[in-house]
Motif scaffolding. Structure first.
Motif, short mmCIF file in Angstrom:
data_model
loop_
_atom_site.label_atom_id
_atom_site.label_comp_id
_atom_site.label_asym_id
_atom_site.label_seq_id
_atom_site.Cartn_x
_atom_site.Cartn_y
_atom_site.Cartn_z
N PHE A 35 0.84 -1.20 0.00
CA PHE A 35 0.00 0.00 0.00
C PHE A 35 0.87 1.25 0.00
O PHE A 35 0.59 2.22 0.70
CB PHE A 35 -0.92 0.02 1.23
N ASP A 36 1.93 1.25 -0.80
CA ASP A 36 2.82 2.41 -0.89
C ASP A 36 2.99 2.84 -2.35
O ASP A 36 4.07 3.25 -2.78
CB ASP A 36 4.17 2.10 -0.26
N ASN A 37 1.92 2.75 -3.11
CA ASN A 37 1.98 3.08 -4.54
C ASN A 37 2.20 4.56 -4.81
O ASN A 37 2.62 4.93 -5.90
CB ASN A 37 0.71 2.60 -5.24
N SER A 38 1.94 5.40 -3.81
CA SER A 38 2.20 6.82 -3.97
C SER A 38 3.70 7.10 -4.01
O SER A 38 4.13 8.10 -4.58
CB SER A 38 1.56 7.60 -2.81
N SER A 39 4.48 6.21 -3.42
CA SER A 39 5.93 6.32 -3.47
C SER A 39 6.46 5.79 -4.79
O SER A 39 7.22 6.47 -5.48
CB SER A 39 6.56 5.55 -2.31
N THR A 40 6.06 4.58 -5.13
CA THR A 40 6.34 4.01 -6.45
C THR A 40 5.37 2.87 -6.66
O THR A 40 5.06 2.13 -5.72
CB THR A 40 7.80 3.54 -6.58
N SER A 41 4.88 2.72 -7.87
CA SER A 41 3.90 1.67 -8.15
C SER A 41 4.56 0.29 -8.12
O SER A 41 5.71 0.11 -8.52
CB SER A 41 3.26 1.90 -9.52
N PHE A 42 3.80 -0.67 -7.60
CA PHE A 42 4.25 -2.06 -7.61
C PHE A 42 3.02 -2.96 -7.54
O PHE A 42 2.15 -2.73 -6.71
CB PHE A 42 5.18 -2.36 -6.42
N PRO A 43 2.94 -3.97 -8.41
CA PRO A 43 3.89 -4.27 -9.48
C PRO A 43 3.80 -3.26 -10.62
O PRO A 43 2.83 -2.52 -10.72
CB PRO A 43 3.45 -5.66 -9.94
N LYS A 44 4.84 -3.26 -11.45
CA LYS A 44 4.82 -2.39 -12.63
C LYS A 44 3.83 -2.95 -13.66
O LYS A 44 3.35 -4.08 -13.54
CB LYS A 44 6.21 -2.27 -13.24
#
Length: 384
Positions: free
Chosen positions: A7-16
């Motif tokens: 739940f940290d997609n605001s930092s970087t999306s995962f998975p791409k």
């Protein structure tokens, strides 16, 4: 690490996005040739991929000519290029009370060079009203620079109305889309945006280390490149080329990153940003409904889904937020981000400085089961 909930997609999306890793690997394994240098078929094929990526970005942001799409290592780099390449001593800038340090730190440093800025204050939900911006305009105001959506609480700023104000007062308008690109439709023409900074690794679902900006012709006439050097064009001259995109793209480009971004943009076009946004909104609504009645837990910013992205900050009022985030990860496998999120200005506006918050940011890859698991974990932590 297995069995975790991201739940940290605001930092970087995962998975791409599907195909991103394959596109990066294919370039590296089958022809990582430099464009604008090699005069052979492989280099031309890579150049065609780069051009295709520019054209996809120009369509996505309604930016017009794809030559006005400039690649950089990321959005922080792009914003620094704008601030250092455009502003002059005596200029005044207006920013919002929700800005990230990618704006505030370079701008603060420029105050030592005779540049001033004003902060259009945000309300307790992180919203900046257009009139709050307009009342900060001075005779020497030259630029309005705003993020589109908050990385702390998800609040969306009214960039279309702000663009109208900039047109009215003949100001340049720059928008930081770190938290909106790929999640919210952005139209440069409609919003009157002169400089749109983007990053590839968040909502655009690409790899880290690739970003850029789109620039209007009128701003390009006033802006100087910050990085000078080889471009593969006009190599007989010591003058930096003034044509786009070469003017701002000196040195070897991150071609593997662009290849990955290209694959991500294909995914976004085929899936549809509206479809992705709908899924994120559903998950956000479920999360907000689940946590709103938990004693000792406060939702920071907007309480509902209207006018926000899929970013929610919580304040655990009975314990340290850092401890709550640690317990979420260690005991329940939920990855979040805790602290000030490189945006102390925003936390001051929201009343969460210096404690910060625990931030949850969702993607279309998350599930309702993950949301339910997280809500139950928060309930248990809040009871301790």
């Amino acid at each position: 690490m297995d069995n975790f909930i991201y739940f940290d997609n605001s930092s970087t999306s995962f998975p791409k996005a599907p195909g991103v890793a394959e596109a990066v690997g294919h370039l590296l394994m089958h022809g990582a040739f430099n464009i604008n240098r090699g005069s052979y078929e492989g280099a031309y094929e890579v150049a065609e991929m780069v051009l295709d990526t520019r054209e996809r970005l120009a369509r996505l942001f309604h930016g017009g000519d794809s030559r006005r799409v400039i690649f950089t290592p990321g959005i922080t780099w792009s914003l620094n290029m704008l601030l250092s390449g455009f502003l002059r001593a005596g200029d005044h800038v207006i920013v919002s009370g929700m800005e990230h340090n990618a704006v505030m730190r370079p701008l603060y440093r420029l105050t030592k060079a005779g540049i001033t800025y004003s902060v259009a204050q945000a309300d307790g939900e992180g919203y900046v009203a257009p009139e709050a911006v307009e009342c900060e305009i001075r005779p020497n105001t030259r630029l309005v620079l705003m993020l589109h959506a908050s990385n702390v609480c998800g609040t969306i700023l009214p960039i279309r109305e702000l663009g109208d104000i900039c047109r009215k007062h003949r100001l340049f308008f720059a928008v930081d889309t770190a938290q909106s690109a790929g999640s919210i439709p952005v139209d440069m023409e409609v919003a009157g945006i002169d400089f749109l900074a983007f990053t590839g690794h968040k909502g655009l679902k690409g790899p880290q280390g690739i970003g850029g900006f789109l620039i209007s012709d009128r701003l390009d006439e006033e802006m100087q490149p910050v990085i000078l050097g080889g471009t593969g064009s006009r190599s007989d001259s010591l003058e930096q080329p003034d044509m786009l995109p070469d003017k701002y793209e000196s040195g070897t480009m991150n071609l593997p990153g662009i290849a990955g971004l290209n694959a991500a943009l294909v995914y976004l076009e085929e899936t549809g940003i509206e479809v992705i946004a709908k899924k994120k909104t559903e998950l956000t609504r479920m999360f907000l409904e689940g946590v709103k009645e938990i004693p000792g837990v406060r939702v920071v910013g907007k309480q509902g889904c209207e006018g926000r992205t899929a970013v929610v900050s919580l304040d655990f009022q009975r314990q340290d937020n850092a401890l709550a985030a640690f317990q979420l990860e260690q005991e329940y496998g939920v990855m979040t981000r805790v602290g000030l999120h490189c945006a102390p200005q925003a936390h001051k506006s929201l009343g969460t400085f210096p404690k910060g918050t625990v931030r949850f940011s969702f993607s279309e890859n998350n599930t309702s089961e993950e949301i339910g698991h997280c809500v139950e974990a928060i309930k248990k932590i809040a009871e301790k």
